[in-house]
Design an enzyme around this catalytic site. Structure first.
Site, PDB file in Angstrom:
ATOM      1  N   TYR A 214       0.570  33.491  23.740  1.00  0.00           N
ATOM      2  CA  TYR A 214      -0.324  33.586  22.578  1.00  0.00           C
ATOM      3  C   TYR A 214      -1.207  32.332  22.474  1.00  0.00           C
ATOM      4  O   TYR A 214      -0.725  31.211  22.660  1.00  0.00           O
ATOM      5  CB  TYR A 214       0.488  33.770  21.289  1.00  0.00           C
ATOM      6  CG  TYR A 214      -0.378  33.635  20.060  1.00  0.00           C
ATOM      7  CD1 TYR A 214      -1.239  34.673  19.697  1.00  0.00           C
ATOM      8  CD2 TYR A 214      -0.396  32.460  19.313  1.00  0.00           C
ATOM      9  CE1 TYR A 214      -2.083  34.533  18.606  1.00  0.00           C
ATOM     10  CE2 TYR A 214      -1.238  32.318  18.218  1.00  0.00           C
ATOM     11  CZ  TYR A 214      -2.076  33.357  17.875  1.00  0.00           C
ATOM     12  OH  TYR A 214      -2.919  33.215  16.798  1.00  0.00           O
ATOM     13  N   GLY A 215      -2.472  32.531  22.124  1.00  0.00           N
ATOM     14  CA  GLY A 215      -3.467  31.449  22.069  1.00  0.00           C
ATOM     15  C   GLY A 215      -2.973  30.144  21.466  1.00  0.00           C
ATOM     16  O   GLY A 215      -3.030  29.096  22.095  1.00  0.00           O
ATOM     17  N   LYS A 223      -4.588  23.724  19.225  1.00  0.00           N
ATOM     18  CA  LYS A 223      -3.704  23.142  18.214  1.00  0.00           C
ATOM     19  C   LYS A 223      -2.914  21.962  18.781  1.00  0.00           C
ATOM     20  O   LYS A 223      -2.705  20.962  18.109  1.00  0.00           O
ATOM     21  CB  LYS A 223      -2.748  24.202  17.683  1.00  0.00           C
ATOM     22  CG  LYS A 223      -3.440  25.405  17.056  1.00  0.00           C
ATOM     23  CD  LYS A 223      -4.256  25.028  15.871  1.00  0.00           C
ATOM     24  CE  LYS A 223      -4.766  26.264  15.135  1.00  0.00           C
ATOM     25  NZ  LYS A 223      -5.586  25.872  13.974  1.00  0.00           N
ATOM     26  N   ALA A 266      -5.841  31.407   8.423  1.00  0.00           N
ATOM     27  CA  ALA A 266      -6.187  32.728   7.900  1.00  0.00           C
ATOM     28  C   ALA A 266      -6.534  32.725   6.411  1.00  0.00           C
ATOM     29  O   ALA A 266      -6.251  33.660   5.686  1.00  0.00           O
ATOM     30  CB  ALA A 266      -5.060  33.731   8.191  1.00  0.00           C
ATOM     31  N   CYS A 267      -7.163  31.642   5.944  1.00  0.00           N
ATOM     32  CA  CYS A 267      -7.656  31.581   4.559  1.00  0.00           C
ATOM     33  C   CYS A 267      -9.171  31.662   4.526  1.00  0.00           C
ATOM     34  O   CYS A 267      -9.791  31.328   3.515  1.00  0.00           O
ATOM     35  CB  CYS A 267      -7.226  30.281   3.892  1.00  0.00           C
ATOM     36  SG  CYS A 267      -5.559  30.328   3.262  1.00  0.00           S
ATOM     37  N   LYS A 269     -11.480  30.171   6.893  1.00  0.00           N
ATOM     38  CA  LYS A 269     -12.292  29.041   7.384  1.00  0.00           C
ATOM     39  C   LYS A 269     -13.479  29.556   8.195  1.00  0.00           C
ATOM     40  O   LYS A 269     -14.593  29.067   8.061  1.00  0.00           O
ATOM     41  CB  LYS A 269     -11.453  28.102   8.275  1.00  0.00           C
ATOM     42  CG  LYS A 269     -10.547  27.183   7.476  1.00  0.00           C
ATOM     43  CD  LYS A 269     -10.279  25.843   8.147  1.00  0.00           C
ATOM     44  CE  LYS A 269      -9.705  25.951   9.532  1.00  0.00           C
ATOM     45  NZ  LYS A 269      -8.379  26.605   9.511  1.00  0.00           N
ATOM     46  N   ASP A 294     -12.604  25.435  12.876  1.00  0.00           N
ATOM     47  CA  ASP A 294     -11.149  25.225  12.831  1.00  0.00           C
ATOM     48  C   ASP A 294     -10.713  23.766  12.910  1.00  0.00           C
ATOM     49  O   ASP A 294      -9.727  23.400  12.292  1.00  0.00           O
ATOM     50  CB  ASP A 294     -10.486  26.016  13.974  1.00  0.00           C
ATOM     51  CG  ASP A 294      -8.985  26.196  13.796  1.00  0.00           C
ATOM     52  OD1 ASP A 294      -8.547  26.446  12.658  1.00  0.00           O
ATOM     53  OD2 ASP A 294      -8.244  26.077  14.789  1.00  0.00           O
ATOM     54  N   ASN A 384      -2.710  39.634  12.996  1.00  0.00           N
ATOM     55  CA  ASN A 384      -3.145  38.373  13.597  1.00  0.00           C
ATOM     56  C   ASN A 384      -3.877  38.616  14.929  1.00  0.00           C
ATOM     57  O   ASN A 384      -3.895  37.758  15.807  1.00  0.00           O
ATOM     58  CB  ASN A 384      -1.951  37.434  13.811  1.00  0.00           C
ATOM     59  CG  ASN A 384      -2.382  36.016  14.150  1.00  0.00           C
ATOM     60  OD1 ASN A 384      -3.368  35.504  13.625  1.00  0.00           O
ATOM     61  ND2 ASN A 384      -1.657  35.368  15.055  1.00  0.00           N
TER      62      ASN A 384
HETATM   63  C1  OXD Z   1      -4.359  28.904  13.099  1.00  0.00           C
HETATM   64  C2  OXD Z   1      -5.447  29.224  14.040  1.00  0.00           C
HETATM   65  O1  OXD Z   1      -3.272  29.474  13.192  1.00  0.00           O
HETATM   66  O2  OXD Z   1      -6.542  28.673  13.877  1.00  0.00           O
HETATM   67  O3  OXD Z   1      -4.590  28.044  12.232  1.00  0.00           O
HETATM   68  O4  OXD Z   1      -5.236  30.011  14.970  1.00  0.00           O
HETATM   69 MN    MN Z   2      -6.489  27.096  12.460  1.00  0.00          MN
END
Ligand code: OXD
Ligand code: MN
Length: 597
Positions: A214-215, A223, A266-267, A269, A294, A384
């Site tokens: 997963y990414g 991240k 997921a708010c 951005k 992000d 997601n």
């Molecule tokens: C997160 C994303 O989980 O940007 O914050 O993928």
């Molecule tokens: Mn993020």
């Protein structure tokens, strides 16, 4: 392909050899990030039925993947900060002694690439060679990671030129964790959920990720490097790596300001970073441009201002909810050369997800690969599910988005999903008060991580809870310190787009209408807009917000702007974290309680 014979950086050559000895891949392939290389890898994955080429008339250059249903999001319970001491990881991170963790990981990585190719991906976070940029090299046995990394980061032989003979790079080792011992092991989406580990060794600036494709767990430039490792570098070197969008806003007079925004995963951005002001405001001359959605790397410059770059090269956006109504810029960003994961497939070879169109298609193949109709009880796309889209596709891309020294930051917007008790917007009294608001931030949980319960309110200081690479209390202390000695200290603005009425309906239209709040923020910076001092900060009066083109009554606004003393003064942090907070933040809390009493 890069010819390994031409690679001059000895530390890199040695590291690649050492990892190959441990993981025993069948081949080693040095990636050049080219289109030809990506096409070849896509074709190989298509031949194995691991990837679908989408309808090239509708989605040129676009591909589609379905993951193993057990591998759909970040796994926070398996994410570790292995600093030398437990205290350096702090009360909110998982920690294990680095030696012990290395032993465990070396055991897992031993022979794990058997039957696979090990790809060497040289990448730059930030423009190649830029003064704020960082070089990383990811070793991975996933071709999906290779094709995604070249969208999300700058992958190029030029990165090796910058590295030269002695340049430093951040080593990022990744494996899906499934050696091919027999033909059945060669599955479409290999992963090893029982043994997934996403591990950071902050002192060594080393990342090791095992078992997930997963990414967020596997594209290690994002991240892992740009937030967890970079935050530690920022602590040591006097800068900040933040989970923040960056946008530009131009007012009718032609003044331009840049704003960053920290919101938990997921708010919205991505939506905020790409917002299009309402028609009435556009007519007056308001315009919003996108620098990033992000991550922001923020440094003080010689002029005493904070400057930010977006280290990424693409958007890894949550697909569901994205539509031509909610975020046309995101829709256009993923119109070509995009990789979609875990969305649904239409009968004509295009993609679909919940919220994309008002009317649901009559038939789809869902993210499990099963037939789906509107009568189905499960969503067609995973909540997601994601698109990885090149940033250059974005119609609202800011002209300075790749400026090597970054763009000057005038304001910092923070907030989360707060259905109750938190007003639409309030302005901090000063930097330390702003950091306090950031420390006390919380949000209703969504689907970006698998192992946190959706629907509950979770404390998420500066939206960095899953991303700070060191002790959260020290991180907040570093933030406080970074506000000192600036000639222009941005104010913090706590916003809440997600307040609900007693009937459970959203009270604020959100999306493009958030420009009305952004306009107030910018005018406050310029000294043009009024505000009223309250116990929690400065707030706009009804007259201070441009409601042109939106019918919004004064009464509803007053309700939207009201606050609940208990909610605004809640202390959601773990006791252990609160105890370690810098005194300056504890004093802010006492002052707030006194103002409220
Ligand atoms: C997160 C994303 O989980 O940007 O914050 O993928
Ligand atoms: Mn993020």
């Amino acid at each position: 392909m890069i010819d390994p014979k031409n690679v001059k950086n000895k530390a890199l050559v040695d590291w690649v050899a050492k990892v190959a000895e441990l993981t025993t891949p069948d081949n080693i392939y040095w990636c050049d990030g080219s289109q030809e290389e990506a096409d070849k890898l896509f074709n190989e994955m298509i031949a194995k039925d691991a990837c679908v080429k989408l309808n090239q008339e509708k989605r040129p250059g676009c591909y589609y993947f379905r993951s193993d249903p057990r591998d759909v999001a970040r796994v926070e319970s398996r994410t570790f900060i292995c600093s030398k001491t437990k205290n350096d990881a702090g009360p909110t991170n998982n920690w294990m002694d680095p030696k012990e963790m290395k032993e465990k990981l070396n055991g897992l990585f031993k022979g794990c690439m058997k039957g696979r190719t090990m790809y060497v991906i040289p990448f730059s976070m930030g423009p190649i060679g830029g003064p704020i940029s960082q070089v990383g090299v990811e070793l991975t046995d996933s071709a999906y990671v290779v094709v995604s990394m070249r969208i999300m980061a700058r992958v190029s032989p030029k990165v090796l030129d910058v590295l030269g003979e002695n340049g430093k790079f951040i080593p990022c080792l990744h494996s899906v964790g499934v050696p091919i011992n027999k033909p059945e092991d060669d599955v479409k989406w290999p992963c090893n959920p029982e043994n997934t580990y996403v591990v950071h060794f902050p002192e060594e600036r080393l990342i090791m990720s095992f078992g997930s494709g997963y990414g967020g767990n596997a594209l290690l430039g994002k991240k892992c490097l740009s937030l967890r490792i970079a935050s530690v570098m920022g602590r040591d070197e006097g800068w900040l790596a933040e989970h923040m969008l960056i946008l530009g806003v131009k007012d009718p007079k032609g003044n331009k300001a840049y704003v960053t925004g920290a919101f938990p995963s997921a708010c919205g951005k991505t939506n905020f970073a790409m917002l299009i002001p309402p028609a009435a405001m556009q007519k007056k001359g308001w315009k919003v441009t996108t620098v990033g959605d992000d991550i922001a790397w923020i440094k003080p410059a010689a002029d005493g201002k904070l400057y930010a770059i977006n280290p990424e090269n693409g958007f890894f956006g949550v697909a569901p909810g994205t539509s031509m109504d909610t975020n046309p810029n995101a829709m256009l960003s993923c119109a070509k050369n995009t990789i979609f994961t875990n969305v649904a497939l239409t009968d004509d070879g295009d993609v679909w997800w919940e919220g994309m169109t008002k009317e649901k298609p009559a038939h789809l193949i869902d993210w499990h690969g099963k037939d789906w109709t509107p009568a189905s009880e499960t969503p067609a796309a995973h909540p997601n599910s994601r698109f990885a889209a090149p940033i250059e596709n974005c119609p609202s891309l800011d002209e300075n988005w790749e400026k090597l020294d970054g763009v000057p930051i005038s304001a910092i917007v923070i907030g989360g999903r707060r259905p109750k008790g938190i007003p639409l917007v309030y302005e901090s009294f000063n930097w330390t008060h702003g950091v306090y608001l950031g420390a006390m931030m919380g949000s209703e949980v969504t689907a970006a991580a698998t192992d946190v319960k959706a629907g509950t309110l979770r404390s998420d200081p500066m939206a960095m809870l899953p991303f700070a690479g060191y002790n959260m209390a020290q991180y907040l202390g570093h933030l406080v310190k970074m506000g000192k000695n600036l000639s222009m200290t941005p104010r913090f603005y706590h916003v809440n787009w997600f307040r609900k009425s007693a009937e459970g309906k959203f009270m604020w239209p959100g999306f493009g209408d958030n420009a009305r709040v952004l306009a107030w923020i910018m005018q406050r910076q310029n000294g043009e807009a009024k505000g009223r001092e309250t116990a929690i900060g400065f707030v706009p009066n009804y007259e201070d917000i441009d409601f042109d083109g939106l019918e919004y009554s004064k009464d509803t606004f007053e309700e939207l702007m009201s606050y609940d003393a208990e909610t605004v003064s809640a202390q959601p942090l773990k006791e252990e974290l609160y105890e370690q907070l810098p005194n300056a933040l504890k004093i802010e809390r006492e002052a707030l309680l006194e103002r409220l009493s």
